[in-house]
Design a protein around this motif. Structure first.
Motif, short mmCIF file in Angstrom:
data_model
loop_
_atom_site.label_atom_id
_atom_site.label_comp_id
_atom_site.label_asym_id
_atom_site.label_seq_id
_atom_site.Cartn_x
_atom_site.Cartn_y
_atom_site.Cartn_z
N GLU A 51 -17.42 41.57 76.46
CA GLU A 51 -17.22 42.00 75.08
C GLU A 51 -15.82 41.61 74.60
O GLU A 51 -14.83 41.80 75.31
CB GLU A 51 -17.39 43.52 74.97
CG GLU A 51 -17.46 44.00 73.53
CD GLU A 51 -17.90 45.45 73.43
OE1 GLU A 51 -17.65 46.04 72.37
OE2 GLU A 51 -18.46 45.99 74.39
N LYS A 52 -15.77 41.08 73.38
CA LYS A 52 -14.50 40.61 72.81
C LYS A 52 -13.77 41.74 72.11
O LYS A 52 -14.36 42.53 71.37
CB LYS A 52 -14.78 39.49 71.81
CG LYS A 52 -13.55 38.94 71.14
CD LYS A 52 -13.95 37.74 70.29
CE LYS A 52 -13.23 37.74 68.98
NZ LYS A 52 -13.59 36.59 68.15
N TYR A 53 -12.45 41.82 72.37
CA TYR A 53 -11.59 42.81 71.74
C TYR A 53 -10.40 42.09 71.10
O TYR A 53 -9.98 41.04 71.58
CB TYR A 53 -11.07 43.83 72.76
CG TYR A 53 -12.15 44.70 73.34
CD1 TYR A 53 -12.53 45.87 72.69
CD2 TYR A 53 -12.79 44.35 74.52
CE1 TYR A 53 -13.53 46.67 73.22
CE2 TYR A 53 -13.78 45.14 75.05
CZ TYR A 53 -14.15 46.30 74.39
OH TYR A 53 -15.15 47.10 74.91
N GLY A 108 -6.41 42.78 69.96
CA GLY A 108 -5.28 43.68 70.13
C GLY A 108 -4.08 43.25 69.31
O GLY A 108 -3.96 42.07 68.94
N LYS A 160 -10.51 49.03 74.13
CA LYS A 160 -9.91 48.70 72.83
C LYS A 160 -8.41 49.05 72.82
O LYS A 160 -7.63 48.47 72.07
CB LYS A 160 -10.64 49.44 71.72
CG LYS A 160 -10.25 48.99 70.35
CD LYS A 160 -11.11 49.62 69.29
CE LYS A 160 -10.72 49.03 67.96
NZ LYS A 160 -11.64 49.38 66.91
N SER A 186 -5.01 48.54 74.26
CA SER A 186 -4.43 47.50 75.11
C SER A 186 -2.94 47.34 74.81
O SER A 186 -2.44 47.82 73.79
CB SER A 186 -5.14 46.17 74.85
OG SER A 186 -4.91 45.75 73.53
N TYR A 226 -11.44 52.96 77.74
CA TYR A 226 -11.41 52.57 76.33
C TYR A 226 -10.71 51.21 76.20
O TYR A 226 -9.54 51.14 75.85
CB TYR A 226 -10.67 53.62 75.50
CG TYR A 226 -11.21 55.01 75.69
CD1 TYR A 226 -12.40 55.41 75.10
CD2 TYR A 226 -10.55 55.92 76.52
CE1 TYR A 226 -12.91 56.67 75.29
CE2 TYR A 226 -11.04 57.19 76.72
CZ TYR A 226 -12.22 57.57 76.11
OH TYR A 226 -12.72 58.82 76.31
N TYR A 286 -5.50 46.73 79.63
CA TYR A 286 -6.36 47.57 78.80
C TYR A 286 -6.75 48.85 79.53
O TYR A 286 -6.82 48.89 80.75
CB TYR A 286 -7.60 46.80 78.36
CG TYR A 286 -8.48 46.33 79.51
CD1 TYR A 286 -9.50 47.13 79.99
CD2 TYR A 286 -8.26 45.10 80.11
CE1 TYR A 286 -10.29 46.72 81.05
CE2 TYR A 286 -9.04 44.68 81.18
CZ TYR A 286 -10.05 45.48 81.63
OH TYR A 286 -10.83 45.09 82.68
N GLU A 344 -6.74 38.11 71.42
CA GLU A 344 -8.08 38.52 71.81
C GLU A 344 -8.19 38.49 73.33
O GLU A 344 -7.45 37.76 74.00
CB GLU A 344 -9.15 37.64 71.18
CG GLU A 344 -9.23 36.25 71.73
CD GLU A 344 -10.34 35.42 71.10
OE1 GLU A 344 -10.92 35.82 70.08
OE2 GLU A 344 -10.62 34.33 71.65
#
Length: 141
Positions: free
Chosen positions: A63-65, A67, A107, A109, A105, A101, A57
């Motif tokens: 904001e948390k993503y 990968g 998201k 990564s 975008y 990342y 993460e």
């Protein structure tokens, strides 16, 4: 042209497009910003060779993503001992790593920047092009 030939052409072209995207994102990742990563899962799987599955993460603008990508061509190892001695894998397991990342975008990564599998890529592209040319030759000549 028969259905089989059209299907093969579609598969060959799709693979070439997919490889092109891997190369594009791999090369553009050299300029991507980074964020601190936190390891959620690290698993080594051995079938014919040892491959790694990761889950991590990272936060971008609060904001948390999540990968899962190590690089645009995932590394693999011959033995578990080789994996254990790999500096990059050791660093990930110590949770001392950055996540790179895509600026627009986040998201998208990766843990490794760049694209370093040129030898394999050239071989695959040549094989695909050879297949396309053989298919065209068999259809039209």
């Amino acid at each position: 042209m028969d259905v089989f030939a059209i299907t093969l052409m579609g598969i060959f072209c799709s693979l070439l497009i997919f490889i092109s995207f891997l190369i594009y994102f791999g090369q553009s990742s050299r300029k991507w910003p980074s964020a601190a990563g936190k390891l959620l899962e690290f698993k080594a799987e051995q079938v014919r060779f040892v491959s790694i599955k990761v889950k991590y993460e990272y936060f971008v603008n609060g904001e948390k993503y999540i990968g899962k990508r190590i690089s645009f061509i995932n590394p693999f190892f011959s033995t578990l001992e080789e994996l254990k001695s790999d500096e990059f894998c050791s660093r990930i397991q110590r949770e001392d790593f950055n996540v790179f990342y895509h600026r627009k975008y986040p998201k998208i990564s990766t843990l490794k920047r760049g694209y370093n599998e040129w030898g394999a890529t050239v071989l695959v592209i040549l094989m695909l092009l050879f297949g396309v040319f053989e298919l065209i030759k068999n259809i039209y000549f």
